[in-house]
Design a protein around this motif. Structure first.
Motif, PDB file in Angstrom:
ATOM      1  N   ALA A   1       0.829  -1.205   0.000  1.00 44.00           N
ATOM      2  CA  ALA A   1       0.000   0.000   0.000  1.00 44.00           C
ATOM      3  C   ALA A   1       0.864   1.256   0.000  1.00 44.00           C
ATOM      4  CB  ALA A   1      -0.923   0.007   1.210  1.00 44.00           C
ATOM      5  N   SER A   2       0.289   2.320  -0.525  1.00 42.99           N
ATOM      6  CA  SER A   2       0.983   3.598  -0.604  1.00 42.99           C
ATOM      7  C   SER A   2       0.155   4.686   0.065  1.00 42.99           C
ATOM      8  CB  SER A   2       1.233   3.987  -2.072  1.00 42.99           C
ATOM      9  OG  SER A   2       2.038   3.043  -2.730  1.00 42.99           O
ATOM     10  N   TRP A   3       0.831   5.731   0.454  1.00 43.46           N
ATOM     11  CA  TRP A   3       0.182   6.924   0.976  1.00 43.46           C
ATOM     12  C   TRP A   3      -0.868   7.419  -0.024  1.00 43.46           C
ATOM     13  CZ3 TRP A   3       3.566  11.949   1.767  1.00 43.46           C
ATOM     14  CH2 TRP A   3       2.801  12.934   2.374  1.00 43.46           C
ATOM     15  N   GLY A   4      -2.091   7.584   0.445  1.00 47.35           N
ATOM     16  CA  GLY A   4      -3.169   8.052  -0.416  1.00 47.35           C
ATOM     17  C   GLY A   4      -4.081   6.966  -0.935  1.00 47.35           C
ATOM     18  N   ASP A   5      -3.695   5.693  -0.777  1.00 46.29           N
ATOM     19  CA  ASP A   5      -4.520   4.593  -1.278  1.00 46.29           C
ATOM     20  C   ASP A   5      -5.790   4.413  -0.458  1.00 46.29           C
ATOM     21  OD1 ASP A   5      -2.643   4.075  -3.203  1.00 46.29           O
ATOM     22  OD2 ASP A   5      -1.903   2.206  -2.314  1.00 46.29           O
ATOM     23  N   ASP A   6      -6.810   3.799  -1.109  1.00 41.80           N
ATOM     24  CA  ASP A   6      -7.978   3.298  -0.386  1.00 41.80           C
ATOM     25  C   ASP A   6      -7.533   2.186   0.563  1.00 41.80           C
ATOM     26  OD1 ASP A   6      -9.258   4.887  -2.211  1.00 41.80           O
ATOM     27  OD2 ASP A   6     -10.367   3.278  -3.205  1.00 41.80           O
ATOM     28  N   TRP A   7      -8.337   1.956   1.609  1.00 47.67           N
ATOM     29  CA  TRP A   7      -8.090   0.812   2.477  1.00 47.67           C
ATOM     30  C   TRP A   7      -9.432   0.286   2.968  1.00 47.67           C
ATOM     31  CZ3 TRP A   7      -4.310  -2.403   3.115  1.00 47.67           C
ATOM     32  CH2 TRP A   7      -4.329  -3.292   4.181  1.00 47.67           C
ATOM     33  N   SER A   8      -9.525  -1.032   2.989  1.00 46.66           N
ATOM     34  CA  SER A   8     -10.768  -1.637   3.486  1.00 46.66           C
ATOM     35  C   SER A   8     -10.440  -2.915   4.248  1.00 46.66           C
ATOM     36  CB  SER A   8     -11.697  -1.964   2.314  1.00 46.66           C
ATOM     37  OG  SER A   8     -11.083  -2.823   1.386  1.00 46.66           O
TER      38      SER A   8
END
Length: 317
Positions: free
Chosen positions: A310-317
């Motif tokens: 994951a990167s800074w700014g990505d969606d997360w669920s």
């Protein structure tokens, strides 16, 4: 559009005396970082515009493209047929829109004729379905009813408060979707926060980066919401900016809102993930719990692998 824009910029400063280009860049940096709003164009002549394009277009393009990409991920079945870029200058946001969607007509509005002229010149071969129109940016501005997408990038900070509100109101009144981008500074974030409130009060739904349309949970003065886009510097870019690294990270704040039903992400990663041995620390803005830090470990299996990528700014669920 990366290589096309790079090629269009390549010969831009040919024939412009280095001292004149350097002076224009220094003045533009002062305007870009300053806090003095204006009722006159920042870009005054061809030298200013050429320096601006070489100095700022690559970074602005990447920041806007990152914001549009995050928005597009939440509305995968939607694409604009018409796009208005308010205060678009030499057209960086229009290039970014073309890198995100195809088959639309763009109109760039700006009050600086030299910027429009150079923007048209740069885009001639790659963005043929684009109109370039001189327009005062502020009170009295109107956007054609039924416009699908309005972008306003790196403009609000140049405007007086009443003009800023007028621009956001014009976008909110006419467009299906509005994407606003500002520098990723505390002041830039506050402008986005103010505009975000104006958009929700006008009935629009926040789609990105926020996971909800409620009040932002960040306490002003203690922190600010911003993201980063990696910019690969060309030799021209390094020459104009006086840097030696082959890249830079452009920090930006943004908000994307729509008049139609669209679901934001359940959560957004709002800081660079911290990798530890066997775990990843994620700072999130969430729908239900506001700001929170989540620790994802190897025991989480697939989630752990996703967190590591994951990167800074990505969606997360």
């Amino acid at each position: 559009m990366h290589e096309e824009l790079r090629a269009a910029l390549a010969g831009l400063l040919d024939g412009l005396p280095p001292k004149q280009a350097a002076q224009a860049v220094e003045r533009l940096i002062a305007n870009y970082r300053g806090r003095t709003p204006t009722d006159a164009p920042v870009l005054r002549d061809r030298a200013d515009v050429a320096a601006y394009a070489a100095y700022r277009m690559p970074a602005t393009f990447e920041a806007v493209r990152a914001a549009l990409t995050a928005f597009a991920a939440r509305v995968p079945d939607w694409s604009p047929a018409t796009h208005v870029d308010i205060g678009g200058g030499t057209g960086a946001a229009t290039w970014a829109t073309a890198a995100t969607w195809e088959g639309h007509h763009s109109t760039v509005l700006d009050w600086a004729q030299p910027a429009l002229d150079l923007g048209r010149e740069l885009a001639a071969k790659n963005l043929p379905d684009t109109a370039w129109r001189r327009q005062t940016i502020g009170e009295g501005l109107t956007v054609p009813a039924g416009t699908d997408l309005v972008t306003v990038s790196y403009v609000l900070g140049e405007l007086r408060p009443e003009d800023r509100r007028a621009v956001v109101a014009a976008a909110a009144t006419a467009a299906q979707a509005v994407v606003l981008i500002e520098p990723g500074t505390p002041d830039g974030y506050l402008r986005i926060r103010e505009a975000r409130t104006q958009l929700t009060e006008a009935g629009l739904r926040i789609v990105a980066p926020c996971p909800h349309s409620d009040t932002c949970p960040i306490v002003p003065g203690q922190d600010w919401c911003h993201f980063a886009a990696r910019v690969n510097r060309s030799s021209l870019h390094r020459q104009v900016k006086g840097g030696s690294l082959p890249y830079e990270d452009e920090k930006f704040s943004y908000v994307a809102a729509t008049t139609f039903d669209a679901a934001p992400a359940p959560a957004r990663i709002i800081r660079k993930p911290q990798l530890r041995k066997g775990q990843v620390l994620l700072d999130l803005c969430t729908t239900q719990d506001g700001l929170q830090r989540t620790t994802v470990t190897k025991r989480h299996g697939t989630h752990y692998r996703q967190a590591r990528d994951a990167s800074w700014g990505d969606d997360w669920s």
